[in-house]
Design an enzyme around this catalytic site. Structure first.
Site, PDB file in Angstrom:
ATOM      1  N   GLU A  18      11.024 -31.337  -3.132  1.00 35.54           N
ATOM      2  CA  GLU A  18      11.314 -31.782  -4.500  1.00 35.54           C
ATOM      3  C   GLU A  18      11.708 -33.251  -4.571  1.00 35.54           C
ATOM      4  OE1 GLU A  18      13.131 -29.692  -7.481  1.00 35.54           O
ATOM      5  OE2 GLU A  18      12.496 -27.701  -6.857  1.00 35.54           O
TER       6      GLU A  18
ATOM      7  N   ARG B  16      17.063 -21.273 -12.338  1.00 34.63           N
ATOM      8  CA  ARG B  16      17.832 -21.024 -13.550  1.00 34.63           C
ATOM      9  C   ARG B  16      16.925 -20.403 -14.622  1.00 34.63           C
ATOM     10  NH1 ARG B  16      19.982 -25.736 -11.466  1.00 34.63           N
ATOM     11  NH2 ARG B  16      18.994 -27.218 -12.884  1.00 34.63           N
TER      12      ARG B  16
ATOM     13  N   ALA C 293       7.774 -35.150 -10.691  1.00 38.30           N
ATOM     14  CA  ALA C 293       7.930 -35.140 -12.155  1.00 38.30           C
ATOM     15  C   ALA C 293       8.056 -36.591 -12.582  1.00 38.30           C
ATOM     16  CB  ALA C 293       9.173 -34.346 -12.559  1.00 38.30           C
TER      17      ALA C 293
ATOM     18  N   ALA D 252      12.493 -42.138 -12.175  1.00 39.52           N
ATOM     19  CA  ALA D 252      13.836 -42.456 -12.683  1.00 39.52           C
ATOM     20  C   ALA D 252      13.829 -43.894 -13.186  1.00 39.52           C
ATOM     21  CB  ALA D 252      14.901 -42.313 -11.589  1.00 39.52           C
TER      22      ALA D 252
ATOM     23  N   ALA E  46      15.576 -47.704 -13.351  1.00 40.78           N
ATOM     24  CA  ALA E  46      16.081 -48.525 -12.253  1.00 40.78           C
ATOM     25  C   ALA E  46      17.512 -48.146 -11.903  1.00 40.78           C
ATOM     26  CB  ALA E  46      15.970 -50.007 -12.615  1.00 40.78           C
TER      27      ALA E  46
ATOM     28  N   GLU F 100       0.832  -1.205   0.000  1.00 39.95           N
ATOM     29  CA  GLU F 100       0.000   0.000   0.000  1.00 39.95           C
ATOM     30  C   GLU F 100       0.870   1.260   0.000  1.00 39.95           C
ATOM     31  OE1 GLU F 100      -0.108  -2.611   2.040  1.00 39.95           O
ATOM     32  OE2 GLU F 100      -2.068  -2.846   2.987  1.00 39.95           O
TER      33      GLU F 100
ATOM     34  N   ALA G 187       7.352 -39.092   0.635  1.00 41.21           N
ATOM     35  CA  ALA G 187       6.469 -39.949   1.422  1.00 41.21           C
ATOM     36  C   ALA G 187       6.450 -39.524   2.886  1.00 41.21           C
ATOM     37  CB  ALA G 187       6.911 -41.406   1.288  1.00 41.21           C
TER      38      ALA G 187
ATOM     39  N   GLY H 241      13.592 -36.968  -2.894  1.00 46.40           N
ATOM     40  CA  GLY H 241      13.038 -38.061  -3.669  1.00 46.40           C
ATOM     41  C   GLY H 241      11.830 -38.729  -3.030  1.00 46.40           C
TER      42      GLY H 241
ATOM     43  N   GLY I 191      11.455 -40.934  -0.770  1.00 52.42           N
ATOM     44  CA  GLY I 191      11.413 -41.082   0.677  1.00 52.42           C
ATOM     45  C   GLY I 191      10.997 -39.789   1.367  1.00 52.42           C
TER      46      GLY I 191
END
EC number: 3.5.4.26
Lengths: 324, 324
Positions: free
Chosen positions: A256, A212, A159, A167, A169, A57, A263, A258, A260
């Site tokens: 982000e 980036r 993702a 990913a 294996a 403001e 979860a 992994g 684990g």
């Protein structure tokens, strides 16, 4: 002349959009947006500046000069408390004397909590409250969660392939999603106060977690790792999901991965929003997006998430889910 | 009067929709649709009858009576070969004498392959080819794949959570998707000639694989199991994905899982279409949608699938992908 009420939603949407510019650099202050309109023209606009001051403001009023007969649109109730860093916005507005103030949300901060609105009305200014509340709520989600629940608003980013893999294996994950998805994810980074990954992800992927995008490199947020162990220089330690409540200046957190860490936050009931980037590929055997989230029966999985938005990003699709 | 060419696409879309009624009960004959139009009104319509005869054109012509000045819309080139089961449709049309015939696709069957169209033109009938080809190609995918590649068109159905799970770790999978998704999946069953599951799915889930939609129960297709072992009564054995080429009367195959059977068909390059039903739930630890599909590197996963359509089914989302 008072701006026609029929355009209020449009002007408030502009105020929300302006407020977005402060996302990620104002905590623990809210990233508020303000637009001042007279005769259908914007005569001032402002957003909470980096570090939290000046407030939106104050910036908009300074730009507008005289606000006689104008309407002020602001995404959060003007503050009613003086601070060593500046006067209360409610007092600034009373002194400036606009015809009308339109507020999206009442400030839950107990130092204001309706007092800002009351002060305006006592000064004879017409105040409308609730216009554009949904957009403002989304934009101020971090501040509101911190005020109401004493912890940051947590977004989990995944993702994945169509079959839910993050990913192969062998761990390779560059790239599942395309350029446009990754650019969008970097913009989401810029909007949060801290990014968190799991210990395994830090060891294996050594992610930079910076923003980036040209012009936004200085918006790279603080970085944290979910671990009980030591952390490298430049990283902060979060021992458990519940510990994020104690992080000063972190009102919005982006997890982000992994699998684990993701979860663990889900298991703790600490994910408020899912960002799901999906590429039109199949992976088959590979790494799952999530580990054990503590689900006992399928019935318990339903009704927890609500689709809040979706868009294509090249050939990928982004879906945003919010806690139902 | 000849129907205006500007409406051709609309009438052909109607012919495709009519042809859909024969899906799943006409193989090895194509499920063709035919609409006859005069003065902007439909005067006859037909679709390939169960078992493959009468053909769509014969049904529509019988319904129309005189077709003088009319246009016949048909999704596949009228057949040029006589059969013990009926005369060639090209000859029927020549005898009936419409003003114009609009054909979506040339029949790849070598007994026709352009001869039907030539016979119509020799008789002075105006023939347009190619109108509505995309819709007809999708509707006749099974017949076309059989003609061109000597094998059925294969659809793989996956019903997953957002994180790509098809069951909890304990195997429970009822239900991940909702009523509307399951009804849609039953309609897809009715459109194919055979449904296939893996041996493990047969043992554990004992699926009925029938069409549980009122009025379509008699459309339940043949059932197969992917196994080298014995199969129960009422089931057919498919020893390997490649063996589907040898299944008489199977031009369209629906693979319903589990993860092993799905992966086997993908590994063999024998999946033409993905039906992906996704519920807005997270499962975490659980059973993955796919086993090893033979992917060596992430780069190889890209560019294989093209989003062909999507819709919401209640709170679930259906995405249809086709081989790129």
């Amino acid at each position: 002349m008072i701006a026609p009420a029929g355009d209020d939603a449009r002007w408030m949407a502009a105020a929300v959009a302006i407020g977005e510019r402060g996302r990620g650099v104002t905590a623990p202050n809210p990233a508020v947006g303000c637009v001042i309109v007279r005769d259908g023209c914007v005569i001032g606009r402002g957003w909470t500046q980096p570090g939290g001051r000046p407030h939106a403001e104050a910036v908009a009023l300074a730009q507008a000069g005289s606000v006689a007969d104008a309407t002020v649109f602001v995404t959060l109730e003007p503050c009613a408390h003086d601070s060593a860093r500046g006067p209360a916005c409610a007092d600034l507005l009373v002194a400036a004397g606009p015809a009308r103030v339109v507020v999206a949300l009442v400030d839950p901060d107990e130092r204001t909590a309706g007092r800002g609105i009351a002060r305006l009305r006592e000064a004879g200014i017409v105040v409308y409250v609730g216009c554009g509340a949904a957009g403002a709520t989304a934009s101020l989600a971090g501040f509101l969660m911190r005020q109401r629940a004493g912890r940051p608003h947590v977004t989990l980013k995944l993702a994945t392939s169509l079959d839910g893999r993050i990913a192969l294996a062998d761990g390779s994950s560059r790239w599942i999603t395309g350029d446009r998805s990754r650019a969008h994810a970097h913009l989401e980074r810029a909007r949060c106060d801290m990014i968190l990954v799991g210990g395994g992800t830090l060891r294996i992927d050594a992610p930079r977690l910076d923003v980036r995008i040209d012009g936004l490199a200085d918006r790279s947020p603080r970085r944290a790792v979910l671990t009980r162990g030591a952390v490298p220089a430049g990283w902060e330690r979060v021992a458990a999901p519940e510990a994020v409540a104690g992080l000063d200046g972190v009102d919005s957190l982006l997890v982000e991965g992994g699998a684990g860490a993701a979860a663990a936050f889900l298991r703790a009931g600490l994910v408020d929003r899912l960002l799901l980037y999906r590429a039109p590929i199949l992976i088959g055997d590979g790494q799952a997006a999530l580990g054990d989230i503590g689900l006992g029966a399928l019935d318990d999985a339903h009704g927890r998430w609500r689709l809040a938005g979706a868009r294509m990003l090249g050939s990928d699709r982004l879906e945003v889910y919010e806690r139902a």
